[in-house]
Design a protein around this motif. Sequence first.
Motif, PDB file in Angstrom:
ATOM      1  N   PRO A 171      43.374  47.526 -14.345  1.00 26.99           N
ATOM      2  CA  PRO A 171      43.604  46.119 -14.010  1.00 26.99           C
ATOM      3  C   PRO A 171      43.240  45.760 -12.564  1.00 26.99           C
ATOM      4  O   PRO A 171      42.957  44.602 -12.260  1.00 26.99           O
ATOM      5  CB  PRO A 171      45.098  45.934 -14.252  1.00 26.99           C
ATOM      6  N   LEU A 172      43.243  46.750 -11.652  1.00 30.07           N
ATOM      7  CA  LEU A 172      42.940  46.501 -10.239  1.00 30.07           C
ATOM      8  C   LEU A 172      42.529  47.817  -9.607  1.00 30.07           C
ATOM      9  O   LEU A 172      43.112  48.866  -9.899  1.00 30.07           O
ATOM     10  CB  LEU A 172      44.165  45.943  -9.496  1.00 30.07           C
ATOM     11  N   CYS A 173      41.545  47.761  -8.738  1.00 29.19           N
ATOM     12  CA  CYS A 173      41.093  48.961  -8.046  1.00 29.19           C
ATOM     13  C   CYS A 173      40.807  48.604  -6.592  1.00 29.19           C
ATOM     14  O   CYS A 173      40.159  47.603  -6.310  1.00 29.19           O
ATOM     15  CB  CYS A 173      39.832  49.496  -8.723  1.00 29.19           C
ATOM     16  N   VAL A 174      41.299  49.441  -5.695  1.00 26.88           N
ATOM     17  CA  VAL A 174      40.993  49.274  -4.271  1.00 26.88           C
ATOM     18  C   VAL A 174      40.117  50.438  -3.848  1.00 26.88           C
ATOM     19  O   VAL A 174      40.548  51.599  -3.908  1.00 26.88           O
ATOM     20  CB  VAL A 174      42.268  49.227  -3.403  1.00 26.88           C
ATOM     21  N   GLY A 175      38.902  50.131  -3.456  1.00 26.05           N
ATOM     22  CA  GLY A 175      38.043  51.154  -2.886  1.00 26.05           C
ATOM     23  C   GLY A 175      38.406  51.323  -1.418  1.00 26.05           C
ATOM     24  O   GLY A 175      38.462  50.350  -0.673  1.00 26.05           O
ATOM     25  N   VAL A 176      38.713  52.559  -1.039  1.00 25.28           N
ATOM     26  CA  VAL A 176      38.913  52.865   0.379  1.00 25.28           C
ATOM     27  C   VAL A 176      37.563  53.363   0.865  1.00 25.28           C
ATOM     28  O   VAL A 176      37.048  54.381   0.394  1.00 25.28           O
ATOM     29  CB  VAL A 176      40.013  53.911   0.599  1.00 25.28           C
ATOM     30  N   ILE A 177      36.990  52.606   1.773  1.00 26.87           N
ATOM     31  CA  ILE A 177      35.634  52.874   2.242  1.00 26.87           C
ATOM     32  C   ILE A 177      35.691  53.508   3.628  1.00 26.87           C
ATOM     33  O   ILE A 177      36.231  52.928   4.571  1.00 26.87           O
ATOM     34  CB  ILE A 177      34.807  51.569   2.311  1.00 26.87           C
ATOM     35  N   GLU A 178      35.159  54.720   3.716  1.00 30.36           N
ATOM     36  CA  GLU A 178      35.065  55.381   5.019  1.00 30.36           C
ATOM     37  C   GLU A 178      33.931  54.732   5.792  1.00 30.36           C
ATOM     38  O   GLU A 178      32.823  54.577   5.285  1.00 30.36           O
ATOM     39  CB  GLU A 178      34.785  56.870   4.851  1.00 30.36           C
ATOM     40  N   VAL A 179      34.225  54.346   7.037  1.00 33.57           N
ATOM     41  CA  VAL A 179      33.246  53.698   7.899  1.00 33.57           C
ATOM     42  C   VAL A 179      33.109  54.565   9.151  1.00 33.57           C
ATOM     43  O   VAL A 179      33.903  54.465  10.087  1.00 33.57           O
ATOM     44  CB  VAL A 179      33.700  52.262   8.284  1.00 33.57           C
ATOM     45  N   GLN A 180      32.125  55.445   9.148  1.00 35.42           N
ATOM     46  CA  GLN A 180      31.912  56.308  10.306  1.00 35.42           C
ATOM     47  C   GLN A 180      31.547  55.460  11.520  1.00 35.42           C
ATOM     48  O   GLN A 180      30.678  54.596  11.441  1.00 35.42           O
ATOM     49  CB  GLN A 180      30.799  57.311  10.016  1.00 35.42           C
ATOM     50  N   LYS A 181      32.246  55.726  12.615  1.00 39.42           N
ATOM     51  CA  LYS A 181      31.997  54.986  13.852  1.00 39.42           C
ATOM     52  C   LYS A 181      31.585  55.958  14.950  1.00 39.42           C
ATOM     53  O   LYS A 181      32.183  57.027  15.090  1.00 39.42           O
ATOM     54  CB  LYS A 181      33.249  54.207  14.245  1.00 39.42           C
TER      55      LYS A 181
END
Length: 192
Positions: free
Chosen positions: A94-104
Amino acid sequence: MPEANAAVLEFLQTRRSRPAKLLRGPAPDREALLPLLTAAGRTPDHGKLEPWRFLVLEKPALKRIAEAVDSRAVAKNMPADDIAKARSQFDDTPLCVGVIEVQKPSEKIPAIEQTYSAGAVCLALLNAALASGWGANWLSGWPAHDQAFCKEHLGLADHERVAGFIHIGTASSAPPERPRPNIADITTWVDA
């Protein structure tokens, strides 16, 4: 002795993810999801880089992603079972949260520490959802690691990747307990 928060410790010692395939609606709406994202955003983050962001996939987006998974898998000549499994991850939730790694870029904070922080955000979001009474599960699967797919269908930049997909909804049943590690077998005490 420090003052303990017994309820939190009890939760952490007994927490159990709910299989994504058993999650149904309702799912948290945007207002209910914000406190969970806020809790996850308090994850340890060496250097305060915030090397992650959230990609909330609501039902219309999930249907689009499921169709894209199917098309990409067929183009890659994947086995039908693998296609069905990957597609159902997005079709059935019903719902999905993508946790996106953002290399800095950072001279002080190694890339691996940024990766660890993104993984910690996944666990923090999972635990926040479970502690709030929702069913939740952390998955990845081949779509998370297919950079071309992520770029085209999730809008990820070249320096971003999926750390995990956190599926959140109402658990249709409680899963049985599973075997846990024997802490004595995996702990080394160093006293000198």
